[in-house]
Enzyme design. Structure first.
Site, short mmCIF file in Angstrom:
data_model
loop_
_atom_site.label_atom_id
_atom_site.label_comp_id
_atom_site.label_asym_id
_atom_site.label_seq_id
_atom_site.Cartn_x
_atom_site.Cartn_y
_atom_site.Cartn_z
CB CYS A 1 4.49 -7.17 2.59
SG CYS A 1 3.70 -7.13 0.82
CD GLU B 1 5.57 -6.63 -6.37
OE1 GLU B 1 4.73 -6.34 -5.34
OE2 GLU B 1 5.21 -6.57 -6.89
#
Lengths: 468, 453
Positions: free
Chosen positions: A243, A209
């Site tokens: 993010c 990720e």
């Protein structure tokens, strides 16, 4: 190899089979829930010390969202664990064909500092639910949370099957020398490459990720006030250290003009006239990050904010106007409370701009015209997409969360986490009798046998007429 | 370097043009592939005969039938597979649109193997095209006739820029792997699997690795030995043992070992006649290197059946080794040849322990009349896939994901699983720009009241 003993201890527990029964997994998951309840205050305090995380935000991301994932898993685990029976062909009608969800074994979860509980706990939920043992490596940058996790998690989970390892780059490198059966990494792309390269030595499957610059396109037809609020919320949450935060805005010069007062108003509405005094605005996690972000402030034209305080690692909610693609703010993922606006002439230019760059983790498009939102969606590629809002697509556990290209590989949340940590094993349990049905496949091979095989094995297109 | 860069660059430009995305285009390309297989059947069979000494009906049933089936299935199901999938919403998103959008990854690389050289290139290709990607195809150079044929045929039927074929050996493949792909599907051995994944890691490219290993075959005392041995003989000696999911070795009680040998011997006569070497249905080892490798595994072993070899024709007779020691060379590496070791175990517990002490295999087989025993073996071991009371067959059910675990691989494909392997599942949430009041809850200033709500 300093961690060999730990890994082999966990592997022995894994081979003993104790993590496989559903009751065991449920019990460990419930213990995780108790950890979140009992240590709620400590978690809020630790994350505040680490990055000035406002307790409202910490509660939302580190407790509430985690409990949601936990409950979805506890509610559905028995269903997810069941063998999935599949459609059979003609020849196998009397057989049993199913997909078995097997645990991998001993998995490694490496978490970053920005949502330090959430980003190890949600993967861990899936790892436990799938029947694995796990080593958790929290980030050393969020020091207080790291200590909290290292000291208290062991009071809740089975220490023979779950362990926390602390340390920095060196320790992580040594840890990665060991063989794991799955590695789940959240962090930046360069380290993602290192993790995947280490995993390749042992043929360990991975989920990465990662991140990137998440574009946010605002069309000329939109409700400026609402756009400003939603974008400001997504950008300045956790002082921009998210993010999936909208990294930069793309809009026409007229829209930039209209957005500016709306953004100013939203920021004031959220954080008051002096955000430094607001309990709802966070701080930058480290001096290194603070310096890096300060260096980006010279990009474009400072339109809102720009104030900094080194001692507090405070950077005001900042909007930069007329930013150029060559400016420092457009060279790296910002990961801070700075929103550059890049002016483009129209939607086509915005789409070309986005497509000329690495594929992002998230992509946002705002418009009152749903056709525009759909066009941006259809003509771009990204991990996930949210139309007319920011961040929210990751709060829906039925949607997979993950990147593509540089922003990552694999996905999780909800059942996707369980599936990530399971090996989907194709199983065919055949009948020992009816051997005559098998005759066409055995040598000696003849055309006649082949004809029989073709009839029984063939998949015919619907609508094709064989009687001609 | 430049050649590979050009080929991949052209494929990428072609993908970026968007023409591989419409469903009609994908189905048209799949239809063309179907025509290719039907029109060039003779040539394909000839190439397989030249590469592996496979006879017509055999090659057809192993390599062409499956491909046609996969094509038909994919063309029929593609619209439903590719449709956006709405997902369950929560209270906050009740009025929004939430769905998973299936999108192509971009330019994918398919690296084939030499043992089933046609199907192992075609099946991944079908899935990759169906998912809307550009595909660079790299058939194995070891099966050189099939590689040459694939390189000749694909450009005659498919879009030349979107689906280029690259031929060559290790240096060409190494060069190719320096380019950036959006997914790599590799079929081959474990050692090269590591190399492929390490190369992929540089570009953060997801991979599907279809590797191998030693697929164990446990025969319980309580089972119809004649039937079991016939099925095992079929799976073991097809393609002269060069099958990634062949039963590699047998585990059974010492008391039935000789019966197993007898039954297999009888079946071999049934299949290949008195003189195996003259049977048109028995293949050869693909080349000298593998011939020498397999032959060396016989050293020091008790040969209960077979053992004859002929280097000139790369012939190795169907062979059984008995009372094999777990430490011997034949029990170290994947055999990939017509040599079947029998290792005796006293109980199913011992068998399970034996299996679990070794790397996870691609396939696992267990024969028993006792359903519970079969269930137990499945539950207490791990493997890519399983067939109970038969061998190989789980490969032929496309609703089952086909792939390995641990050293036998990662990822899976076949049928819909191919489509999903080569697609990006993009999470999409489309909200209303109005209805701001519901959002107010989440905005600062935070307050206990909001938290409690």
């Amino acid at each position: 190899n300093p961690y060999a003993g730990l890994v082999s201890h966990l592997r022995a527990s894994w081979l003993s089979g104790k993590t496989r029964p559903m009751e065991y997994r449920m019990a460990q998951l419930e213990a995780l829930g108790r950890f979140l309840d009992d240590k709620k205050q400590e978690i809020l305090e630790a994350t505040e010390l680490d990055m000035g995380k406002p307790s409202f935000e910490a509660f939302f991301s580190e407790i509430l969202l985690c409990k949601n994932e936990l409950n979805v898993t506890l509610n559905n685990l028995s269903h997810w664990m069941k063998d999935e029976y599949v459609d059979k062909n003609l020849v196998m009608q009397l057989d049993s064909a199913f997909i078995r969800k097997d645990p991998y074994g001993v998995v490694l979860i490496i978490a970053p500092w920005n949502y330090p509980i959430h980003l190890f706990l949600v993967p861990l939920i899936g790892a436990i639910a799938a029947g694995n043992c796990a080593i958790i490596k929290p980030s050393e940058i969020s020091k207080n949370t790291e200590t909290l996790v290292a000291e208290t998690l062991s009071c809740y989970l089975d220490n023979d099957c779950f362990a926390v390892v602390t340390g920095g780059v060196q320790e992580t490198t040594r840890l990665l020398e060991n063989k794991f059966d799955y590695i789940f990494f959240t962090g930046i792309p360069p380290v993602g490459r290192i993790v995947m390269t280490a995993a390749a030595k042992h043929l360990t499957p991975v989920t990465l990720e990662l991140g990137g610059k998440n574009p946010c396109y605002v069309s000329d037809t939109c409700d400026v006030t609402n756009v400003a609020r939603r974008v400001a919320w997504g950008r300045f949450f956790n002082a921009g250290q998210t993010c999936i935060a909208p990294d930069y805005l793309l809009c026409t010069i007229e829209m930039q003009e209209k957005l500016m007062p709306a953004l100013r108003e939203a920021i004031t509405e959220f954080f008051g006239p002096n955000p430094r005094e607001s309990p709802d605005f966070g701080r930058i996690v480290s001096d290194k990050q603070f310096q890096r972000l300060r260096g980006l402030l010279g990009s474009g034209r400072m339109a809102i904010g720009g104030q900094t305080d080194e001692a507090e690692r405070y950077i005001a909610p900042t909007v930069l106007a007329d930013v150029l693609p060559s400016d420092p703010a457009m060279q790296e993922e910002i990961f801070g409370p700075i929103l550059p606006i890049v002016v483009i002439a129209n939607m086509d230019e915005a789409i070309d701009f986005i497509n000329a760059r690495p594929r992002p983790l998230a992509l946002y498009a705002f418009s009152c015209d749903s056709k525009i939102v759909n066009q941006v969606l259809e003509r771009t590629s990204s991990g996930g997409f949210c139309g007319n809002d920011t961040l929210m697509h990751v709060t829906l556990t039925s949607l997979p969360f993950g990147g593509i290209g540089n922003s990552g590989l694999g996905k999780y949340h909800g059942k996707f986490t369980f599936d990530t940590f399971s090996h989907h094993r194709g199983c065919l349990h055949r009948n020992m009798g009816l051997e005559t049905l098998n005759a066409p496949r055995y040598p000696p091979y003849t055309q006649q046998k082949l004809g029989l095989l073709t009839t029984t094995f063939e998949v015919k297109r619907r609508g094709t007429c064989t009687l001609l | 370097m430049e050649r590979m860069q050009q080929i991949v660059g052209r494929a990428r430009a072609a993908f970026n043009s968007g023409r591989s995305r419409p469903l009609e285009f994908r189905i048209q390309q799949l239809k063309a592939l179907e025509r290719m297989v039907q029109e060039k059947e003779k040539e394909i069979l000839a190439a397989l005969k030249a590469d592996l000494n496979k006879c017509g009906p055999n090659a057809y049933s192993h390599e062409i039938l499956g491909v046609l089936g996969e094509l038909a299935l994919t063309m029929e199901k593609l619209p439903s597979w590719a449709a956006p999938q709405p997902v369950k919403k929560n209270l906050l998103t009740m009025r929004d649109e939430a769905y998973i959008n299936y999108e192509p990854l971009g330019v994918v690389l398919v690296i084939g193997a030499w043992n089933y050289p046609f199907v192992l290139v075609m099946q991944p290709l079908i899935g990759a095209i169906a998912a809307g990607n550009a595909v660079v195809v790299k058939p194995s150079e070891v099966s050189e006739n099939t590689a040459r044929l694939v390189a000749e045929l694909l450009p005659q039927y498919l879009d030349k820029e979107l689906y280029p074929v690259v031929t060559g050996g290790v240096p060409e493949t190494t060069e190719l792997l320096t380019q950036r792909f959006d997914h790599i599907l590799y079929t081959g051995n474990t050692a090269v699997g590591r190399i492929v994944m390490a190369a992929a890691a540089k570009h953060l490219t997801p991979v599907t690795l279809e590797l191998g290993g030693k697929s164990p075959c446990y025969i319980d005392k309580d089972c119809d030995l004649a039937v079991a041995c016939r099925r095992i003989t079929w799976g073991k000696y097809m393609n002269c043992g060069q099958t990634c999911i062949a039963p590699d070795y047998i585990l059974c009680d010492p008391s039935i070992q000789s019966k197993v040998v007898e039954n297999i011997k009888a079946t071999l006569k049934e299949f290949y006649g008195e003189d195996v070497k003259s049977s048109p249905d028995y293949e050869r080892i693909v080349n000298q290197r593998h011939f020498k490798r397999v032959k060396s595994l016989l050293e020091g072993q008790k040969i209960a059946l077979g053992g004859e070899t002929d280097e000139a024709s790369c012939f190795i007779a169907p062979t059984i080794l008995t009372d094999v020691s777990p430490e011997s060379k034949v029990m170290e590496e994947e055999i990939f040849g017509p040599v079947l070791p029998i290792v005796t175990v006293k109980s199913v517990e011992e068998a399970i322990e034996f299996i679990n002490r070794r790397e996870k295999p691609l396939a696992l087989y267990v024969f028993s009349n006792n359903k519970q025993l079969i269930k137990r073996v499945i539950s207490e071991t791990s493997s890519g896939g399983v067939t109970g009371n038969d061998v190989i067959m789980h490969f032929f059910l496309s609703t089952l994901p086909f792939g390995g675990v641990g050293h036998s691989g990662m990822g899976a494909y076949h049928g819909r699983h191919s489509f999903e392997t080569f697609s990006h599942r993009r999470a999409c949430l489309i909200k209303d720009l109005k209805m701001e009041s519901t959002n107010k809850m989440r905005y600062p200033p935070g307050s206990q009241k909001k938290v409690d709500w």
